[in-house]
Write a protein that holds these residues in place. Structure first.
Motif, short mmCIF file in Angstrom:
data_model
loop_
_atom_site.label_atom_id
_atom_site.label_comp_id
_atom_site.label_asym_id
_atom_site.label_seq_id
_atom_site.Cartn_x
_atom_site.Cartn_y
_atom_site.Cartn_z
N LEU A 182 -12.51 -16.32 1.86
CA LEU A 182 -13.64 -16.20 2.74
C LEU A 182 -15.27 -17.19 2.58
O LEU A 182 -14.87 -17.32 3.23
CB LEU A 182 -13.92 -14.52 2.29
N PHE A 197 -8.23 -10.00 -4.32
CA PHE A 197 -9.09 -10.12 -3.74
C PHE A 197 -9.76 -10.83 -4.02
O PHE A 197 -10.89 -11.27 -3.12
CB PHE A 197 -9.94 -8.50 -3.91
N PHE A 211 -3.18 -11.06 16.77
CA PHE A 211 -4.50 -11.54 16.20
C PHE A 211 -4.93 -12.89 17.02
O PHE A 211 -6.32 -13.76 17.16
CB PHE A 211 -4.80 -11.42 14.86
N ILE A 248 -5.41 -2.10 13.83
CA ILE A 248 -5.02 -1.55 12.93
C ILE A 248 -4.30 -0.81 13.20
O ILE A 248 -3.95 -0.35 12.50
CB ILE A 248 -6.89 -1.14 13.03
N MET A 302 -3.82 -8.29 5.96
CA MET A 302 -4.65 -8.70 6.44
C MET A 302 -5.24 -10.36 5.32
O MET A 302 -5.63 -10.99 5.74
CB MET A 302 -5.98 -7.90 6.52
N PRO A 353 -5.09 -7.09 -9.19
CA PRO A 353 -5.75 -6.79 -8.23
C PRO A 353 -7.09 -7.12 -8.17
O PRO A 353 -6.84 -7.39 -6.58
CB PRO A 353 -6.84 -4.81 -7.80
N TYR A 354 -7.73 -7.70 -9.26
CA TYR A 354 -8.99 -8.78 -8.89
C TYR A 354 -8.21 -9.75 -8.65
O TYR A 354 -8.97 -10.83 -8.03
CB TYR A 354 -9.51 -8.02 -10.43
N PHE A 406 -7.83 1.25 16.54
CA PHE A 406 -7.64 2.23 15.43
C PHE A 406 -7.36 3.67 15.99
O PHE A 406 -7.09 4.25 14.99
CB PHE A 406 -9.24 2.24 14.68
N MET A 443 -9.12 -13.76 -2.18
CA MET A 443 -9.04 -13.74 -0.36
C MET A 443 -10.89 -13.64 -0.68
O MET A 443 -11.53 -14.49 0.23
CB MET A 443 -8.79 -12.04 -0.72
N ALA A 444 -11.45 -12.93 -1.79
CA ALA A 444 -12.89 -13.15 -1.30
C ALA A 444 -13.15 -15.34 -2.00
O ALA A 444 -13.50 -15.74 -1.08
CB ALA A 444 -13.92 -12.43 -2.80
N LEU A 499 -7.51 -7.43 16.74
CA LEU A 499 -7.54 -7.05 16.05
C LEU A 499 -6.63 -6.06 15.78
O LEU A 499 -7.30 -4.70 15.99
CB LEU A 499 -9.04 -7.06 14.77
N ILE A 528 -2.85 -13.06 6.00
CA ILE A 528 -4.20 -13.75 7.10
C ILE A 528 -4.78 -14.94 6.66
O ILE A 528 -5.25 -15.32 7.03
CB ILE A 528 -4.39 -12.96 7.80
N VAL A 529 -6.02 -13.83 5.90
CA VAL A 529 -7.29 -14.27 5.61
C VAL A 529 -6.97 -15.01 4.78
O VAL A 529 -7.45 -16.17 4.76
CB VAL A 529 -8.11 -13.55 4.87
N LEU A 573 -4.31 6.37 14.29
CA LEU A 573 -5.14 7.90 13.87
C LEU A 573 -4.16 9.05 14.59
O LEU A 573 -3.42 10.04 13.75
CB LEU A 573 -6.77 8.46 14.06
N MET A 614 -3.33 -3.81 4.90
CA MET A 614 -4.46 -4.33 4.56
C MET A 614 -3.30 -5.69 3.77
O MET A 614 -4.69 -6.63 3.16
CB MET A 614 -5.15 -2.98 3.13
#
Lengths: 255, 299, 355
Positions: free
Chosen positions: B277, B270, B32, B40, B229, B266-267, B102, B273-274, B38, B232-233, B106, B226
């Motif tokens: 960001l 993320f 990346f 996937i 990701m 989980p909250y 992607f 993460m939020a 990116l 990294i974020v 698949l 995920m």
């Protein structure tokens, strides 16, 4: 002296390279100004700073009496500062007529331009700018398909369409045919007297034809100011040009 | 004190989990941050490594080593497929490459589920480390302790390579400016291929090594992609230390956090993460690629 | 879309609908002036007519399953049209557009379970909720570009999915929301309790909303967005509040996606976090790539092709829908550079073409 653009202590550095260094300058309202200097003198950087494409490292820029040092690019445009680009950029998937109309849009002073009818009216009112630069017959051509010279003319027409109070021209004559240069000269001369023009140009003949005041930059600093005749006779200006001959500019590349 | 004690085991688990994520995310961030892809299919490569290791391992040391080797080779080959696939798309920008990965994910996922079925594949760890050890009155699987040591060694080694060697310097320079490689006289396609292969190898290695922790199964690919990701974020692309801290933090949330409050973990993940960001957006974009203007020549 | 000759079908049948095919043979490959606005009616005409005929005769020819698939394709198609707005016109190729879609679907589901079963009201509320979601997330998303934009939209999407999976009291958690009652289109009409009636309702709603989107995109608004896509910095130089435009486009696309989500909820009578998954976002991107980045109609056709491939063509190979879709992705990326290029507009123009 009151100027429409007043610059004080303006400095812009790119890493270790200082492109514009502690510059004090005033552009008188309604004047026809030229900024010249060897490659890397900081001319384009100066235009970018005035237009708001770049933020200065330090110093102030006042426009029409108000401090615009931290004003965003789009806002400065709406206040009346328009410009052309060394590398003319257009919206390539739209037609030439659409390019002009979009350039005029934020300055048209009418609401509801997003309506088809208003937009068409705006577009029609812009036809004169196409005429001025001589590309009327290209109006329906996709802008992306234009040749370089045509693109430059479109860029100039787009700046005119913004109905500017200050018009910044970045090497407008570069790459133009003689006929193109003549049209450009005519267009600049036809501007209303209250419009201030600042042109960055290498071609001294063009500068002499357009400008009443010439400012010479060297290494990001003010070297001399005067009429074209005075500047042509200035010894220090010649030294600056000759001394730097053949030394490729670094800053010139950074728009 | 008692509460602290009860959470010691999940806390150590979190370190193991975090180190695994660090190794897994390394492959993603390599491609990346430096290759501009990116990927996937990253999670799919991880799952491939896991399946391969699970197939080979039978409880002996030699089979475990062989499993790792096979996982790395499989990951590298997967990376090679990526390299061949994305090479013609490099000039066309990020999105076509991401879409291609992607597509490959698949296809790869379908092949894996056809070959290995829909169940999780347990991995047989070497008998010698299949037991438990006692520390501070707790019982802990030996394999995980060993894993923590190995992953820590890998992490330190990777950081040293990046920080102290010529290759590392080249990588860092390229991350700053992708035109650098060309300027330094390396053929861009070779660098691209090497990056893809290395990223694949890292994903395969992480998959093989981490199989007893995130076992290969139908959900593995998505989960690893995920979580990588998120790492990294959170860590910020290009920041080695940031990624390390983020990986361990995510590992702790996924283990310690869940054991303390399974509703909120989980909250937390993320939400972090939020927050990351938002902070980066306010500061002007992620990792410097934020407000790059189109049409601006990178002189 | 008849013969199941899998890999050839996508590129072959999608070609005629690609409006961005070279209209001007002389244009250079990079900065084309593909004339999106010159509306090549013929090129759009043939596939559009075929699609219209198919949509009209479908209820009398297909079985319930087929009709259901078609309804799903329409709902997904509305989502794909939102990607046309965002990626094709505004130049913001979101890979998390399924998130506002899911918000719309949940809004409809929750309303349905609480006895608010009027279709039109659900559509308005779902689109509004999704627009609100986009308005908030857009503040962060719009500030990023290129790889960071892909990453951020992906992260926002996953964040939304995670919240949907955790918020049991509202969403039913990861199991999803079952048994959402059927709706009445407007007060006083019959309940949509058959595949056919649902289909007609979804078709009507889709036609209306896509027509509105099409009209707006053909108006000067579309030109504004295209100009931002072509050269954002130049737009700022000209005095346009680009960030505001992009945010508005993001919100409008969110509303469209939410509208599609409400329709999907009406079709499935079931909502789960999977509706917001990255897979959905990627699928509609593929639909847009297949259909030509700036063509709403093409996006609808692309969505139909994808649903047909995933749920219908894969009939002979049970469980291998992903394989077919994956191959479709791979082929589309190579075979339709114009479609992909139209979406991928934020590639900085590197003069030397270095990697």
């Amino acid at each position: 002296m009151t100027g429409v653009i007043e610059i004080s202590g303006l400095t812009r550095a790119f890493g270790a390279t200082v492109a514009v260094s502690d510059l004090d300058l005033t552009f008188a309202a309604g004047g026809r100004h030229a900024v010249i200097g060897p490659n890397g003198a900081g001319k384009t950087t100066l235009l970018n700073l005035i237009a708001g494409e770049l933020r200065p490292t330090s110093g102030r820029i006042r426009y029409d009496g108000r401090d615009v040092t931290r004003t965003a690019r789009a806002k400065r445009s709406r206040l009346g500062i328009a410009r052309t680009f060394q590398q003319p950029t257009v919206w390539s998937s739209l037609s030439v007529a659409d390019n002009i109309a979009l350039a005029a849009w934020p300055h048209a002073g009418t609401r509801g331009t997003w309506r088809r009818r208003r937009y068409r009216a705006l577009s029609e009112s812009c036809e004169r700018h196409l005429e001025t630069v001589g590309i009327t017959d290209l109006a329906d051509r996709p802008a992306g398909a234009l040749a370089h010279g045509e693109r430059r003319m479109l860029d100039i027409a787009m700046a005119l369409a913004a109905d500017p109070r200050v018009l910044l021209l970045d090497e407008p004559a570069a790459g133009l045919t003689e006929q193109g240069v003549a049209r450009l000269l005519a267009a600049v001369r036809a501007l209303p007297a209250e419009v201030t023009v600042v042109v960055v140009e290498h071609d001294f003949a063009f500068v002499s034809a357009v400008a009443d005041t010439v400012t010479v930059l060297h290494d990001g600093k003010l070297l001399a100011t005067g009429t074209p005749a005075e500047i042509a006779a200035d010894a220090s200006v010649r030294t600056a040009y000759l001394g730097d001959l053949g030394e490729p500019g670094v800053v010139e590349e950074v728009r | 004190m008692g509460a602290l004690n009860a959470h010691l085991v999940p806390a150590v688990d979190g370190v193991a989990y975090g180190l695994l994520l660090y190794v897994a995310a390394a492959g993603l961030t390599l491609l990346f941050g430096i290759g501009g892809v990116l990927n996937i299919a990253h999670g799919t490569l991880f799952a491939l490594g896991g399946y391969l290791a699970a197939t080979v391992s039978d409880g002996s040391w030699s089979s475990a080593l062989l499993g790792l080797a096979v996982a790395v080779v499989g990951g590298t080959l997967g990376g090679a497929v990526l390299a061949v696939g994305t090479a013609p798309l490099v000039e066309r920008g990020e999105l076509p490459q991401a879409l291609l990965t992607f597509g490959l994910a698949l296809v790869g996922g379908d092949i894996l589920s056809t070959v290995y079925g829909g169940d999780e594949h347990p991995v047989v760890v070497p008998h010698a480390v299949n037991g438990t050890v006692h520390f501070f009155g707790h019982v802990y699987p030996t394999y995980r302790l060993m894993f923590i040591v190995i992953a820590a060694v890998l992490a330190v080694a990777g950081t040293l390579v990046l920080g102290r060697t010529r290759v590392g310097a080249l990588l860092r320079a390229t991350a700053d400016d992708r035109a650098m490689v060309g300027a330094m006289g390396y053929a861009p396609w070779r660098v691209h291929a090497a990056l893809c292969a290395a990223a694949g190898a890292l994903a395969g290695l992480a998959g093989g090594l981490g199989a007893p922790i995130i076992g290969p199964g139908p959900d593995t690919a998505d989960k690893v992609l995920m979580l990588s990701m998120v790492v990294i974020v959170l860590g910020g692309p290009g920041s080695v230390l940031g990624a390390f801290v983020a990986a361990v933090a995510v590992g702790e949330i996924e283990t310690l956090g869940v054991s303390i409050s399974s509703d909120w973990a989980p909250y937390l993940l993320f939400g972090m993460m939020a927050a990351a960001l938002i902070v980066r957006a306010l500061r002007g974009g992620l990792g410097g690629v934020g407000i790059a203007m189109p049409g601006k020549a990178r002189a | 879309m008849s013969a199941p000759t899998s890999p050839v079908t996508p590129s072959g049948s999608a070609d005629p609908s690609v409006e961005t095919e070279p209209v001007m043979p002389t244009v250079r490959a990079s900065q084309t002036a593909r004339t999106i606005l010159s509306s090549p009616r013929l090129r759009v005409g043939a596939p559009a007519t075929a699609a219209a005929v198919l949509l009209l005769i479908a209820p009398s020819t297909f079985d319930g399953y087929g009709i259901g698939l078609l309804s799903k394709a329409l709902a997904l198609g509305v989502l794909a049209v939102s990607v046309v707005v965002l990626a094709g016109f505004a130049g913001l190729p979101s890979v998390g557009q399924a998130a506002p879609f899911m918000v719309g679907a949940y809004t409809a589901g929750i309303m349905g379970q609480h006895g608010h079963g009027i279709g039109v009201v659900q559509l308005v509320c779902g689109a509004g909720a999704a627009a609100g979601f986009a308005a908030v997330t857009g503040l962060v998303v719009i500030r990023t570009r290129e790889l960071a934009f892909l990453m951020t939209t992906l992260a926002v999407g996953e964040l939304a999915v995670a919240v949907a999976g955790q918020w049991h009291s509202l969403t039913g958690g990861t199991d999803g929301m079952y048994g959402i009652p059927p709706v009445r289109p407007v007060p006083g009409t019959a309940l949509l309790d058959s595949d056919k009636s649902v289909y007609w309702y979804v078709l009507a709603a889709t036609v209306v909303v896509v027509a509105v989107a099409w009209r707006v995109l053909r108006s000067p608004v579309g030109k504004l967005l295209l100009a931002c896509r072509d050269h954002e910095a130049r737009m700022r130089s000209a005095g346009h509040p680009v960030t505001l435009y992009q945010w508005l486009a993001y919100v409008a696309a969110g509303a469209l996606a939410g509208f599609g989500g409400v329709l999907m909820c009406t079709v499935n009578e079931y909502v789960s976090p999977a509706d917001g998954s990255f897979a959905n976002s990627a699928l509609v991107l593929l639909a847009v790539v297949l259909g030509g980045a700036t063509s709403p109609l093409g996006a609808l056709l692309g969505a139909g092709l994808i649903v047909a491939t995933r749920d219908w063509l894969s009939g002979p190979f049970p469980g291998h829908g992903p394989l077919l879709l994956g191959l479709m992705f791979i082929i589309a990326v190579y075979a339709l550079p114009n479609g992909v290029a139209g979406v991928k507009v934020r590639l900085p123009r590197r003069p030397g073409g270095s990697a």
